[in-house]
Design a protein around this motif. Structure first.
Motif, PDB file in Angstrom:
ATOM      1  N   LYS A 181       0.839  -1.208   0.000  1.00 49.78           N
ATOM      2  CA  LYS A 181       0.000   0.000   0.000  1.00 49.78           C
ATOM      3  C   LYS A 181       0.873   1.256   0.000  1.00 49.78           C
ATOM      4  O   LYS A 181       0.648   2.188  -0.788  1.00 49.78           O
ATOM      5  N   LEU A 182       1.864   1.285   0.875  1.00 49.37           N
ATOM      6  CA  LEU A 182       2.753   2.448   0.945  1.00 49.37           C
ATOM      7  C   LEU A 182       3.540   2.622  -0.348  1.00 49.37           C
ATOM      8  O   LEU A 182       3.772   3.743  -0.809  1.00 49.37           O
ATOM      9  N   SER A 183       3.955   1.488  -0.937  1.00 50.24           N
ATOM     10  CA  SER A 183       4.698   1.550  -2.189  1.00 50.24           C
ATOM     11  C   SER A 183       3.859   2.151  -3.304  1.00 50.24           C
ATOM     12  O   SER A 183       4.321   3.010  -4.054  1.00 50.24           O
ATOM     13  N   TYR A 184       2.607   1.707  -3.418  1.00 50.49           N
ATOM     14  CA  TYR A 184       1.712   2.241  -4.450  1.00 50.49           C
ATOM     15  C   TYR A 184       1.391   3.709  -4.186  1.00 50.49           C
ATOM     16  O   TYR A 184       1.277   4.511  -5.120  1.00 50.49           O
ATOM     17  N   GLN A 185       1.203   4.061  -2.915  1.00 57.44           N
ATOM     18  CA  GLN A 185       0.907   5.452  -2.589  1.00 57.44           C
ATOM     19  C   GLN A 185       2.062   6.357  -3.003  1.00 57.44           C
ATOM     20  O   GLN A 185       1.853   7.429  -3.575  1.00 57.44           O
ATOM     21  N   GLN A 186       3.285   5.923  -2.703  1.00 57.95           N
ATOM     22  CA  GLN A 186       4.457   6.708  -3.067  1.00 57.95           C
ATOM     23  C   GLN A 186       4.575   6.823  -4.586  1.00 57.95           C
ATOM     24  O   GLN A 186       4.831   7.896  -5.130  1.00 57.95           O
ATOM     25  N   SER A 187       4.373   5.708  -5.281  1.00 52.63           N
ATOM     26  CA  SER A 187       4.466   5.706  -6.743  1.00 52.63           C
ATOM     27  C   SER A 187       3.388   6.579  -7.358  1.00 52.63           C
ATOM     28  O   SER A 187       3.634   7.326  -8.302  1.00 52.63           O
ATOM     29  N   LEU A 188       2.166   6.500  -6.809  1.00 48.42           N
ATOM     30  CA  LEU A 188       1.056   7.288  -7.335  1.00 48.42           C
ATOM     31  C   LEU A 188       1.316   8.773  -7.163  1.00 48.42           C
ATOM     32  O   LEU A 188       1.079   9.571  -8.078  1.00 48.42           O
ATOM     33  N   ALA A 189       1.801   9.182  -5.997  1.00 42.51           N
ATOM     34  CA  ALA A 189       2.093  10.600  -5.748  1.00 42.51           C
ATOM     35  C   ALA A 189       3.134  11.119  -6.726  1.00 42.51           C
ATOM     36  O   ALA A 189       3.049  12.260  -7.197  1.00 42.51           O
ATOM     37  N   ASN A 190       4.111  10.269  -7.061  1.00 38.52           N
ATOM     38  CA  ASN A 190       5.157  10.694  -7.995  1.00 38.52           C
ATOM     39  C   ASN A 190       4.659  10.799  -9.423  1.00 38.52           C
ATOM     40  O   ASN A 190       5.260  11.497 -10.242  1.00 38.52           O
ATOM     41  N   GLN A 191       3.558  10.105  -9.751  1.00 36.86           N
ATOM     42  CA  GLN A 191       3.027  10.128 -11.106  1.00 36.86           C
ATOM     43  C   GLN A 191       1.956  11.200 -11.310  1.00 36.86           C
ATOM     44  O   GLN A 191       1.587  11.490 -12.439  1.00 36.86           O
ATOM     45  N   LEU A 192       1.461  11.795 -10.236  1.00 39.10           N
ATOM     46  CA  LEU A 192       0.385  12.769 -10.349  1.00 39.10           C
ATOM     47  C   LEU A 192       0.846  14.015 -11.092  1.00 39.10           C
ATOM     48  O   LEU A 192       1.972  14.489 -10.914  1.00 39.10           O
ATOM     49  N   VAL A 193      -0.043  14.561 -11.930  1.00 32.57           N
ATOM     50  CA  VAL A 193       0.253  15.839 -12.579  1.00 32.57           C
ATOM     51  C   VAL A 193      -0.103  17.003 -11.662  1.00 32.57           C
ATOM     52  O   VAL A 193       0.323  18.141 -11.889  1.00 32.57           O
ATOM     53  N   THR A 194      -0.889  16.726 -10.627  1.00 29.04           N
ATOM     54  CA  THR A 194      -1.208  17.746  -9.634  1.00 29.04           C
ATOM     55  C   THR A 194      -0.039  17.890  -8.666  1.00 29.04           C
ATOM     56  O   THR A 194       0.516  16.899  -8.194  1.00 29.04           O
ATOM     57  N   ALA A 195       0.351  19.137  -8.390  1.00 32.80           N
ATOM     58  CA  ALA A 195       1.452  19.373  -7.455  1.00 32.80           C
ATOM     59  C   ALA A 195       0.987  19.086  -6.035  1.00 32.80           C
ATOM     60  O   ALA A 195      -0.066  19.561  -5.602  1.00 32.80           O
ATOM     61  N   VAL A 196       1.768  18.299  -5.314  1.00 34.77           N
ATOM     62  CA  VAL A 196       1.443  17.905  -3.943  1.00 34.77           C
ATOM     63  C   VAL A 196       2.568  18.349  -3.010  1.00 34.77           C
ATOM     64  O   VAL A 196       3.745  18.081  -3.276  1.00 34.77           O
ATOM     65  N   ILE A 197       2.189  19.046  -1.933  1.00 30.97           N
ATOM     66  CA  ILE A 197       3.136  19.483  -0.912  1.00 30.97           C
ATOM     67  C   ILE A 197       2.620  19.001   0.439  1.00 30.97           C
ATOM     68  O   ILE A 197       1.435  19.146   0.744  1.00 30.97           O
ATOM     69  N   ILE A 198       3.502  18.435   1.258  1.00 31.44           N
ATOM     70  CA  ILE A 198       3.123  18.002   2.607  1.00 31.44           C
ATOM     71  C   ILE A 198       3.918  18.815   3.619  1.00 31.44           C
ATOM     72  O   ILE A 198       5.143  18.948   3.506  1.00 31.44           O
ATOM     73  N   LEU A 199       3.199  19.379   4.589  1.00 34.27           N
ATOM     74  CA  LEU A 199       3.808  20.177   5.652  1.00 34.27           C
ATOM     75  C   LEU A 199       3.697  19.419   6.969  1.00 34.27           C
ATOM     76  O   LEU A 199       2.682  18.757   7.236  1.00 34.27           O
ATOM     77  N   ASN A 200       4.714  19.537   7.809  1.00 33.56           N
ATOM     78  CA  ASN A 200       4.626  18.937   9.139  1.00 33.56           C
ATOM     79  C   ASN A 200       3.864  19.867  10.078  1.00 33.56           C
ATOM     80  O   ASN A 200       3.368  20.921   9.662  1.00 33.56           O
ATOM     81  N   LYS A 201       3.788  19.499  11.347  1.00 35.90           N
ATOM     82  CA  LYS A 201       2.989  20.286  12.285  1.00 35.90           C
ATOM     83  C   LYS A 201       3.592  21.672  12.536  1.00 35.90           C
ATOM     84  O   LYS A 201       2.914  22.568  13.053  1.00 35.90           O
ATOM     85  N   LYS A 202       4.869  21.864  12.160  1.00 37.22           N
ATOM     86  CA  LYS A 202       5.480  23.194  12.242  1.00 37.22           C
ATOM     87  C   LYS A 202       5.295  23.982  10.950  1.00 37.22           C
ATOM     88  O   LYS A 202       5.841  25.073  10.799  1.00 37.22           O
ATOM     89  N   LEU A 203       4.519  23.408  10.042  1.00 33.11           N
ATOM     90  CA  LEU A 203       4.209  24.028   8.746  1.00 33.11           C
ATOM     91  C   LEU A 203       5.458  24.218   7.890  1.00 33.11           C
ATOM     92  O   LEU A 203       5.582  25.188   7.134  1.00 33.11           O
ATOM     93  N   ALA A 204       6.381  23.276   7.998  1.00 36.41           N
ATOM     94  CA  ALA A 204       7.556  23.243   7.130  1.00 36.41           C
ATOM     95  C   ALA A 204       7.386  22.109   6.121  1.00 36.41           C
ATOM     96  O   ALA A 204       6.745  21.094   6.403  1.00 36.41           O
ATOM     97  N   ILE A 205       7.956  22.272   4.948  1.00 29.65           N
ATOM     98  CA  ILE A 205       7.814  21.288   3.875  1.00 29.65           C
ATOM     99  C   ILE A 205       8.635  20.044   4.194  1.00 29.65           C
ATOM    100  O   ILE A 205       9.834  20.127   4.485  1.00 29.65           O
ATOM    101  N   VAL A 206       7.966  18.884   4.130  1.00 30.09           N
ATOM    102  CA  VAL A 206       8.672  17.608   4.336  1.00 30.09           C
ATOM    103  C   VAL A 206       8.594  16.717   3.097  1.00 30.09           C
ATOM    104  O   VAL A 206       9.315  15.710   3.018  1.00 30.09           O
ATOM    105  N   TYR A 207       7.716  17.068   2.149  1.00 32.70           N
ATOM    106  CA  TYR A 207       7.627  16.266   0.923  1.00 32.70           C
ATOM    107  C   TYR A 207       7.005  17.096  -0.190  1.00 32.70           C
ATOM    108  O   TYR A 207       6.072  17.883   0.038  1.00 32.70           O
ATOM    109  N   VAL A 208       7.533  16.975  -1.387  1.00 34.84           N
ATOM    110  CA  VAL A 208       6.912  17.503  -2.607  1.00 34.84           C
ATOM    111  C   VAL A 208       7.046  16.435  -3.679  1.00 34.84           C
ATOM    112  O   VAL A 208       8.073  15.745  -3.762  1.00 34.84           O
TER     113      VAL A 208
END
Length: 371
Positions: free
Chosen positions: A11-38
């Motif tokens: 599940k985690l592998s597919y989720q990671q692969s899917l996020a990398n294939q998306l044409v929509t830009a995805v940004i994840i912020l931690n609880k300090k509102l700093a970028i941890v993933y794009v």
């Protein structure tokens, strides 16, 4: 049967692969509102890699927008997602775009995070705005044509009656009929100017730089403020099918408007480039010549930006508001497009002229100050 841990890994592998294939830009912020993933789409949109973006505060990316820290902190607390359109993200003076941003709360390793999805909407917004402005411009032109007909007919009658009356009056009374004739002519000329040029362009293959050099020469004669005109020409441009006089008039109107709006400390730049895959009035154009008239003045007042090309709309108290309307008409006669973008410190008018499919013999480039 597969174990629960194996399924979770898949599940985690597919989720990671899917996020990398998306044409929509995805940004994840931690609880300090700093970028941890794009994802790669976000890297392309922000023009930075994840290594440069990692641990960057969200306020750096979303400065001067509604996606601010208090709002994101509230999202982490309440879990209530939201979507904002027309978010203008300006990373630097050369990288600016408009996006639709959706923010939602997600959990990783039992810790709340913020998931941001960005969809760039500049092109859709620009096309919608251009279609709306073009339709409004056509409606305004039809209205003016109808009014012109209703105004010019009575004016012609008044002028004719005043001419006949002048033959019956003494010389000391002719000033009245003379005034009627002069004012009738003045109103007729105003209506003609509102209508703009009514002759079809005489199309010939022209070197665009010859036309622009003529504009610079003519403007220099009336440039009392001695504003500096810079050239930034692409010497590889092919000839353009256009009416030299009409295109020259369209550019002069725009340059004169810029001169009247800026100070002598500012500059105006004439730039030429090849543009590919542009949309002009709903049609896709493979190649076009792009002429840009750029100044670093105060910008166009926001209250008139939506109606800037309408007749009688001007940002100056003594302006007629006809120059840009006439330029719009002239460019439309060439099946081209006149548009602009303005903010304090940068106003850019862009003329797009479609290139014919068949190559033409290139005329020599005029000598001049080329950046």
């Amino acid at each position: 049967m597969h174990s629960r841990s194996h399924i979770q890994e898949q599940k985690l592998s597919y989720q990671q692969s899917l996020a990398n294939q998306l044409v929509t830009a995805v940004i994840i912020l931690n609880k300090k509102l700093a970028i941890v993933y794009v994802n790669p789409a976000a890297e392309a949109l922000l023009n930075k890699s994840i290594y440069r973006l990692y641990n960057t505060a969200s306020d750096v990316i979303f400065a001067n927008t509604s996606i601010n820290s208090p709002r994101l902190q509230q999202l982490l607390t309440s879990g209530q997602e939201f979507t904002d359109s027309d978010i203008v993200i300006e990373l630097n003076e050369h990288h600016r775009f408009t996006a639709e941003v959706t923010a939602s709360s997600v959990e990783f390793n039992k810790t709340p995070h913020v998931l941001l999805e960005l969809k760039q909407i500049d092109q859709q917004k620009q096309i919608s705005l251009e279609v709306f402005q073009y339709q409004q411009w056509l409606a305004a032109r039809d209205l003016i044509k109808g009014l012109a007909h209703e105004i010019k007919n009575p004016l012609g009658g008044l002028r004719g009656a005043a001419q006949l009356l002048s033959k019956e009056l003494n010389n000391d009374q002719l000033e009245y009929t003379t005034m009627i004739i002069e004012q009738a002519d003045r109103l007729t000329n105003l209506v003609d100017r509102l209508l703009g040029p009514n002759q079809l362009p005489q199309i010939q293959a022209q070197n665009i730089h010859v036309i622009l050099e003529k504009v610079c020469q003519l403007v220099s004669y009336s440039n009392e403020q001695k504003i500096n005109l810079l050239r930034d020409y692409d010497p590889s441009l092919p000839p353009v099918e256009c009416d030299q006089e009409k295109l020259q008039q369209a550019v002069i109107n725009i340059v004169n408007n810029a001169i009247q709006a800026i100070d002598k400390k500012n500059t105006i730049t004439l730039r030429t480039r090849i543009a590919s895959n542009k949309t002009i009035h709903g049609k896709r154009i493979k190649l076009a010549v792009q002429i840009s008239i750029i100044d670093n003045g105060p910008g166009i007042p926001s209250k008139i930006q939506d109606t800037l090309f309408y007749p009688m709309v001007s940002g100056r108290s003594n302006g007629t508001g006809l120059g840009l309307s006439i330029s719009q008409t002239l460019i439309n006669q060439h099946h081209g497009k006149l548009s602009y973008h303005s903010r304090p410190g940068h106003t850019e008018f862009t003329i797009l002229l479609p290139l014919t499919q068949q190559p033409l013999n290139q005329a020599p480039l005029p000598q001049g100050n080329i950046l």
